[in-house]
Design a protein around this motif. Structure first.
Motif, PDB file in Angstrom:
ATOM      1  N   LEU A  47       0.807  -1.229   0.000  1.00  0.00           N
ATOM      2  CA  LEU A  47       0.000   0.000   0.000  1.00  0.00           C
ATOM      3  C   LEU A  47       0.839   1.278   0.000  1.00  0.00           C
ATOM      4  CD1 LEU A  47      -2.992  -0.950   2.349  1.00  0.00           C
ATOM      5  CD2 LEU A  47      -3.043  -0.558  -0.119  1.00  0.00           C
ATOM      6  N   PRO A  48       1.836   1.421   0.897  1.00  0.00           N
ATOM      7  CA  PRO A  48       2.646   2.646   0.857  1.00  0.00           C
ATOM      8  C   PRO A  48       3.496   2.758  -0.407  1.00  0.00           C
ATOM      9  CG  PRO A  48       2.868   1.531   2.982  1.00  0.00           C
ATOM     10  CD  PRO A  48       2.204   0.587   2.048  1.00  0.00           C
ATOM     11  N   LEU A  49       3.727   1.625  -1.103  1.00  0.00           N
ATOM     12  CA  LEU A  49       4.498   1.677  -2.345  1.00  0.00           C
ATOM     13  C   LEU A  49       3.651   2.143  -3.514  1.00  0.00           C
ATOM     14  CD1 LEU A  49       6.570  -1.639  -2.080  1.00  0.00           C
ATOM     15  CD2 LEU A  49       7.319   0.683  -1.553  1.00  0.00           C
ATOM     16  N   GLU A  50       2.363   1.764  -3.482  1.00  0.00           N
ATOM     17  CA  GLU A  50       1.467   2.158  -4.568  1.00  0.00           C
ATOM     18  C   GLU A  50       1.142   3.641  -4.531  1.00  0.00           C
ATOM     19  OE1 GLU A  50      -1.869  -0.386  -4.070  1.00  0.00           O
ATOM     20  OE2 GLU A  50      -0.887  -2.147  -4.945  1.00  0.00           O
ATOM     21  N   SER A  51       1.098   4.195  -3.330  1.00  0.00           N
ATOM     22  CA  SER A  51       0.776   5.625  -3.200  1.00  0.00           C
ATOM     23  C   SER A  51       1.724   6.274  -2.198  1.00  0.00           C
ATOM     24  CB  SER A  51      -0.683   5.792  -2.732  1.00  0.00           C
ATOM     25  OG  SER A  51      -0.960   7.146  -2.467  1.00  0.00           O
ATOM     26  N   THR A  52       2.458   7.253  -2.690  1.00  0.00           N
ATOM     27  CA  THR A  52       3.383   7.977  -1.799  1.00  0.00           C
ATOM     28  C   THR A  52       2.639   8.895  -0.843  1.00  0.00           C
ATOM     29  OG1 THR A  52       3.669   9.631  -3.548  1.00  0.00           O
ATOM     30  CG2 THR A  52       5.334   7.892  -3.394  1.00  0.00           C
ATOM     31  N   ASP A  53       1.318   9.059  -1.055  1.00  0.00           N
ATOM     32  CA  ASP A  53       0.506   9.895  -0.144  1.00  0.00           C
ATOM     33  C   ASP A  53       0.297   9.198   1.199  1.00  0.00           C
ATOM     34  OD1 ASP A  53       0.261  11.844  -2.086  1.00  0.00           O
ATOM     35  OD2 ASP A  53      -1.573  10.959  -2.916  1.00  0.00           O
ATOM     36  N   ILE A  54       0.406   7.856   1.188  1.00  0.00           N
ATOM     37  CA  ILE A  54       0.236   7.101   2.432  1.00  0.00           C
ATOM     38  C   ILE A  54       1.559   7.112   3.187  1.00  0.00           C
ATOM     39  CG2 ILE A  54      -0.296   4.847   3.433  1.00  0.00           C
ATOM     40  CD1 ILE A  54      -1.930   4.218   0.947  1.00  0.00           C
ATOM     41  N   PRO A  55       1.579   7.644   4.410  1.00  0.00           N
ATOM     42  CA  PRO A  55       2.840   7.681   5.172  1.00  0.00           C
ATOM     43  C   PRO A  55       3.382   6.276   5.388  1.00  0.00           C
ATOM     44  CG  PRO A  55       1.171   9.042   6.228  1.00  0.00           C
ATOM     45  CD  PRO A  55       0.471   8.250   5.146  1.00  0.00           C
ATOM     46  N   ILE A  56       4.674   6.121   5.217  1.00  0.00           N
ATOM     47  CA  ILE A  56       5.299   4.812   5.388  1.00  0.00           C
ATOM     48  C   ILE A  56       5.164   4.325   6.826  1.00  0.00           C
ATOM     49  CG2 ILE A  56       7.623   5.668   5.929  1.00  0.00           C
ATOM     50  CD1 ILE A  56       8.702   3.381   4.206  1.00  0.00           C
ATOM     51  N   PHE A  57       5.058   5.283   7.761  1.00  0.00           N
ATOM     52  CA  PHE A  57       4.899   4.943   9.177  1.00  0.00           C
ATOM     53  C   PHE A  57       3.626   4.120   9.391  1.00  0.00           C
ATOM     54  CE2 PHE A  57       3.279   5.930  13.452  1.00  0.00           C
ATOM     55  CZ  PHE A  57       4.342   5.481  14.207  1.00  0.00           C
ATOM     56  N   ASN A  58       2.577   4.436   8.603  1.00  0.00           N
ATOM     57  CA  ASN A  58       1.314   3.697   8.746  1.00  0.00           C
ATOM     58  C   ASN A  58       1.498   2.219   8.394  1.00  0.00           C
ATOM     59  OD1 ASN A  58       0.344   6.203   9.269  1.00  0.00           O
ATOM     60  ND2 ASN A  58      -1.136   6.273   7.595  1.00  0.00           N
ATOM     61  N   GLY A  59       2.214   1.946   7.295  1.00  0.00           N
ATOM     62  CA  GLY A  59       2.441   0.561   6.895  1.00  0.00           C
ATOM     63  C   GLY A  59       3.299  -0.185   7.897  1.00  0.00           C
ATOM     64  N   VAL A  60       4.352   0.481   8.388  1.00  0.00           N
ATOM     65  CA  VAL A  60       5.245  -0.152   9.362  1.00  0.00           C
ATOM     66  C   VAL A  60       4.499  -0.459  10.658  1.00  0.00           C
ATOM     67  CG1 VAL A  60       7.291   0.199  10.797  1.00  0.00           C
ATOM     68  CG2 VAL A  60       7.331   0.886   8.389  1.00  0.00           C
ATOM     69  N   THR A  61       3.696   0.511  11.117  1.00  0.00           N
ATOM     70  CA  THR A  61       2.919   0.317  12.354  1.00  0.00           C
ATOM     71  C   THR A  61       1.949  -0.845  12.220  1.00  0.00           C
ATOM     72  OG1 THR A  61       3.057   2.694  12.826  1.00  0.00           O
ATOM     73  CG2 THR A  61       1.384   1.433  14.013  1.00  0.00           C
ATOM     74  N   ALA A  62       1.278  -0.920  11.061  1.00  0.00           N
ATOM     75  CA  ALA A  62       0.308  -2.006  10.848  1.00  0.00           C
ATOM     76  C   ALA A  62       0.997  -3.365  10.853  1.00  0.00           C
ATOM     77  CB  ALA A  62      -0.420  -1.781   9.529  1.00  0.00           C
ATOM     78  N   MET A  63       2.162  -3.461  10.207  1.00  0.00           N
ATOM     79  CA  MET A  63       2.872  -4.743  10.167  1.00  0.00           C
ATOM     80  C   MET A  63       3.372  -5.148  11.549  1.00  0.00           C
ATOM     81  SD  MET A  63       4.976  -5.009   6.570  1.00  0.00           S
ATOM     82  CE  MET A  63       5.692  -3.374   6.553  1.00  0.00           C
ATOM     83  N   LEU A  64       3.857  -4.174  12.320  1.00  0.00           N
ATOM     84  CA  LEU A  64       4.320  -4.490  13.676  1.00  0.00           C
ATOM     85  C   LEU A  64       3.151  -4.888  14.573  1.00  0.00           C
ATOM     86  CD1 LEU A  64       7.025  -1.716  14.233  1.00  0.00           C
ATOM     87  CD2 LEU A  64       7.382  -4.135  13.711  1.00  0.00           C
ATOM     88  N   THR A  65       1.984  -4.298  14.325  1.00  0.00           N
ATOM     89  CA  THR A  65       0.783  -4.683  15.076  1.00  0.00           C
ATOM     90  C   THR A  65       0.404  -6.127  14.775  1.00  0.00           C
ATOM     91  OG1 THR A  65      -0.043  -2.408  15.007  1.00  0.00           O
ATOM     92  CG2 THR A  65      -1.638  -4.130  15.523  1.00  0.00           C
ATOM     93  N   LEU A  66       0.493  -6.494  13.493  1.00  0.00           N
ATOM     94  CA  LEU A  66       0.220  -7.888  13.116  1.00  0.00           C
ATOM     95  C   LEU A  66       1.214  -8.837  13.778  1.00  0.00           C
ATOM     96  CD1 LEU A  66      -0.657  -7.814   9.309  1.00  0.00           C
ATOM     97  CD2 LEU A  66      -2.135  -8.502  11.184  1.00  0.00           C
ATOM     98  N   LEU A  67       2.465  -8.412  13.834  1.00  0.00           N
ATOM     99  CA  LEU A  67       3.486  -9.238  14.495  1.00  0.00           C
ATOM    100  C   LEU A  67       3.136  -9.436  15.965  1.00  0.00           C
ATOM    101  CD1 LEU A  67       6.218 -10.675  14.684  1.00  0.00           C
ATOM    102  CD2 LEU A  67       7.283  -8.434  15.022  1.00  0.00           C
ATOM    103  N   PHE A  68       2.724  -8.357  16.636  1.00  0.00           N
ATOM    104  CA  PHE A  68       2.342  -8.449  18.049  1.00  0.00           C
ATOM    105  C   PHE A  68       1.171  -9.418  18.224  1.00  0.00           C
ATOM    106  CE2 PHE A  68      -0.606  -6.951  21.353  1.00  0.00           C
ATOM    107  CZ  PHE A  68       0.182  -7.168  22.481  1.00  0.00           C
ATOM    108  N   LEU A  69       0.155  -9.304  17.341  1.00  0.00           N
ATOM    109  CA  LEU A  69      -1.008 -10.185  17.443  1.00  0.00           C
ATOM    110  C   LEU A  69      -0.623 -11.641  17.181  1.00  0.00           C
ATOM    111  CD1 LEU A  69      -3.681  -7.999  15.589  1.00  0.00           C
ATOM    112  CD2 LEU A  69      -3.550  -8.474  18.044  1.00  0.00           C
ATOM    113  N   GLN A  70       0.288 -11.842  16.228  1.00  0.00           N
ATOM    114  CA  GLN A  70       0.739 -13.198  15.913  1.00  0.00           C
ATOM    115  C   GLN A  70       1.466 -13.830  17.098  1.00  0.00           C
ATOM    116  OE1 GLN A  70       0.317 -15.370  13.644  1.00  0.00           O
ATOM    117  NE2 GLN A  70       1.863 -16.812  14.384  1.00  0.00           N
ATOM    118  N   VAL A  71       2.371 -13.061  17.710  1.00  0.00           N
ATOM    119  CA  VAL A  71       3.106 -13.561  18.871  1.00  0.00           C
ATOM    120  C   VAL A  71       2.152 -13.821  20.030  1.00  0.00           C
ATOM    121  CG1 VAL A  71       4.863 -12.995  20.600  1.00  0.00           C
ATOM    122  CG2 VAL A  71       5.278 -12.466  18.181  1.00  0.00           C
ATOM    123  N   LEU A  72       1.201 -12.894  20.224  1.00  0.00           N
ATOM    124  CA  LEU A  72       0.228 -13.045  21.310  1.00  0.00           C
ATOM    125  C   LEU A  72      -0.609 -14.305  21.129  1.00  0.00           C
ATOM    126  CD1 LEU A  72      -1.187 -11.873  23.828  1.00  0.00           C
ATOM    127  CD2 LEU A  72      -2.708 -10.624  22.269  1.00  0.00           C
TER     128      LEU A  72
END
Length: 236
Positions: A47-72
């Motif tokens: 998503l952040p690669l398709e549109s530079t309007d989307i802050p890269i921080f949003n994609g990184v945060t979402a992926m780290l959230t998924l990692l947290f949920l996976q570990v949990l």
């Protein structure tokens, strides 16, 4: 262009980090929950690669959230079998004591043709050869044949065999493994002698070299080196 390169590199590193933290065990199972997580990580990374309007921080945060949920969920699954069954499902016995379990086939929406295909893939074309067939939570079929259809083992014939050791890699793609030499307890000069005997002057000439359980060194030369050695042999 530079911004796209930087964003791609950052998202690649984060996605790789997340997948590595998930662990090889999680990736090897690929139950429904793991598959969803992997698909979501891939989508969030693009998503952040398709549109530079989307802050890269949003994609990184979402992926780290998924990692947290996976570990949990992994921790909770280990603590509670009930949670593990909800998230990963449970094995289903499709054939029990030679009898086909029609109820399980209906519950899993599998036809008898599907089951026959599964068994053929496992080299059991006849239902009569199977004692148990279990569809594991990750979708793999485990087949336990009838006792009379099982392969004969050395134990059945009262044959005592020596324990086998795993081969130790000494050279891979022209790169020497110092760790492999230590594990195999082989000196580098011994390896060099074996290389010269095989026709290799340098590690870069070797595609793969390993030591077996008898500490014998096996050398596989790269294709270019093999051609050179053949030409020399023809010249002589």
């Amino acid at each position: 262009m530079l911004i796209i390169l930087l964003r791609t590199a950052i998202l690649y590193i984060v996605a790789l980090f997340v997948i590595r933290i998930m662990g090889k065990g999680e990736l090897s199972k690929l139950d429904p929950f793991q598959m969803v997580v992997l698909f979501m990580i891939a989508e969030l990374a693009t998503l952040p690669l398709e549109s530079t309007d989307i802050p890269i921080f949003n994609g990184v945060t979402a992926m780290l959230t998924l990692l947290f949920l996976q570990v949990l969920t992994a921790v909770l699954s280990k603590k509670s079998q009930k949670i593990a069954r909800i998230l990963s499902g449970r094995p289903a016995i499709l054939i029990q004591k030679g009898e086909i379990n029609e109820r399980e086939l209906e519950r899993l929406q599998l036809s008898i043709t599907d089951l026959a295909e599964y068994l053929r893939i496992k080299n059991y074309p006849l239902f009569s050869d199977v004692e148990y067939a279990i569809l594991e939570a990750n979708g793999e079929l485990s087949v336990i044949p009838r006792p009379e259809k099982r392969p004969v083992t050395p134990e059945d014939l009262d044959i005592v065999l020596e324990r086998e050791e795993l081969p130790v890699t000494l050279i891979a793609d022209g790169q020497l493994s110092k760790r492999g030499l230590r594990i195999a307890d082989i000196k580098e000069k011994t390896l060099l002698r074996a290389m010269r005997k095989a026709g290799a002057r340098d590690y870069r000439d070797v595609l793969f070299a390993f030591s077996d359980e008898h500490r014998e060194i096996h050398i596989h030369l790269k294709e270019e080196k093999k051609k050179t050695e053949r030409k020399k042999a023809c010249a002589h």
